[in-house]
Design a protein around this motif. Structure first.
Motif, short mmCIF file in Angstrom:
data_model
loop_
_atom_site.label_atom_id
_atom_site.label_comp_id
_atom_site.label_asym_id
_atom_site.label_seq_id
_atom_site.Cartn_x
_atom_site.Cartn_y
_atom_site.Cartn_z
N PHE A 55 39.06 -10.43 15.50
CA PHE A 55 39.12 -10.15 16.92
C PHE A 55 37.71 -10.17 17.53
N LEU A 56 36.74 -9.55 16.84
CA LEU A 56 35.36 -9.54 17.36
C LEU A 56 34.78 -10.95 17.40
N HIS A 57 35.13 -11.75 16.37
CA HIS A 57 34.68 -13.15 16.32
C HIS A 57 35.23 -13.92 17.52
N MET A 58 36.50 -13.67 17.85
CA MET A 58 37.11 -14.32 19.01
C MET A 58 36.38 -13.89 20.30
N LEU A 59 36.10 -12.59 20.36
CA LEU A 59 35.40 -12.05 21.53
C LEU A 59 34.03 -12.70 21.69
N ARG A 60 33.33 -12.88 20.56
CA ARG A 60 31.99 -13.50 20.59
C ARG A 60 32.09 -14.94 21.11
N PHE A 119 34.33 -16.18 22.92
CA PHE A 119 34.74 -16.16 24.34
C PHE A 119 33.54 -15.83 25.24
N ILE A 120 32.81 -14.76 24.87
CA ILE A 120 31.68 -14.30 25.70
C ILE A 120 30.61 -15.38 25.83
N TRP A 139 38.83 -23.60 19.24
CA TRP A 139 39.41 -22.41 19.84
C TRP A 139 40.93 -22.34 19.59
#
Ligand code: HEM
Length: 219
Positions: free
Chosen positions: A98-103, A105-106, A118
């Motif tokens: 989840f954090l990897h996805m957030l990174r 995305f950001i 993606w």
């Protein structure tokens, strides 16, 4: 002697090309958040290795599943460690993915030309959640039994096909031997097979396209 052996193998397997393109790639100046994908990959491998060990003792039958987990925890040499790593690793994997996805995305890493990276990532997230969902039932204790009863009954709220989805997941009206067999099969065969395929494409694209850089203010 070693150098000659390496040269012999390199000529046949193309090891130096692999080393140059995969391990010795140029990467832009990035930060620690860019290691979350590799952390997820490390955890996926850890889950696979510990999971294989667990299948040597785990019995996917309602009469024996709970006892087989107890046996792993109390009687098998280092069983508590292997199961502990698998149990906590599963939660940690969901968090890191989840954090990897957030990174990504950001930092806008999903933009051209990385759209397919993606999309395969979204599929990987779904598969990771599916592994967690199916693995949760396997200890066949009160918590896993009732959590799965609740989770599968939620699918009934889907218009029209809801009851069918519930039936397919449970293999009948209630949770039974068939549900456990189904979840075990999904957990060790179906989801891992999907994961290997999708992860292969994901990593291939990361190698092919290279890692994105941190966007500058004028971008
Ligand atoms: C099992 C789950 C996953 C694994 C093992 C994994 C693995 C990796 C690895 C090793 C990288 C290169 C290093 C890095 O950028 O951190 C990467 C890059 C990438 N991943 Fe994942 N990933 C997973 C899930 C996801 C998810 C859920 C998304 C988004 C929905 C995603 C989107 C991306 C993107 C867009 C890149 C390119 C990043 C860039 O070029 O900066 N991945 N992934």
């Amino acid at each position: 002697m070693t150098a000659r052996l390496i040269a012999w193998l390199d000529e046949r397997l193309g090891l130096s090309g692999f080393y140059k393109n995969v391990l010795d790639r140029k990467v832009p100046k990035v930060n620690w958040a860019f290691t979350l994908g590799s952390a997820s990959l490390f955890l996926v491998i850890t889950q696979a290795v510990t999971g294989v060990f667990l299948t040597a003792y785990y019995i996917p039958h309602p009469d024996q599943a709970y006892d087989s987990i107890n046996y792993i925890m109390n009687d098998v040499a280092f069983g508590w460690l292997i199961r502990g790593i698998h149990h906590w690793g599963a939660s940690l994997l969901v968090v890191t993915v989840f954090l990897h996805m957030l990174r990504t995305f950001i930092y806008g890493s999903y933009k051209y030309p990385r759209e397919i990276t993606w999309v395969t990532g979204v599929l990987l997230l779904l598969v990771t959640l599916g592994m967690g969902f199916t693995g949760y039932l396997l200890p066949w204790n009160q918590r896993s039994y009732w959590a799965t009863t609740v989770a599968t009954s939620i699918t009934e709220t889907v218009p029209l096909i809801g009851p069918l989805i519930n039936q397919v997941l449970r293999g009948g009206e209630d949770l039974s031997t068939l549900t456990l067999a189904r979840f075990f099969s999904a957990h060790i065969w179906m989801f891992p097979a999907a994961l290997i395929g999708i992860l292969g494409v994901h990593i291939y694209l990361v190698i092919r396209l290279g890692i994105s850089h941190i966007p500058s203010e004028d971008e």
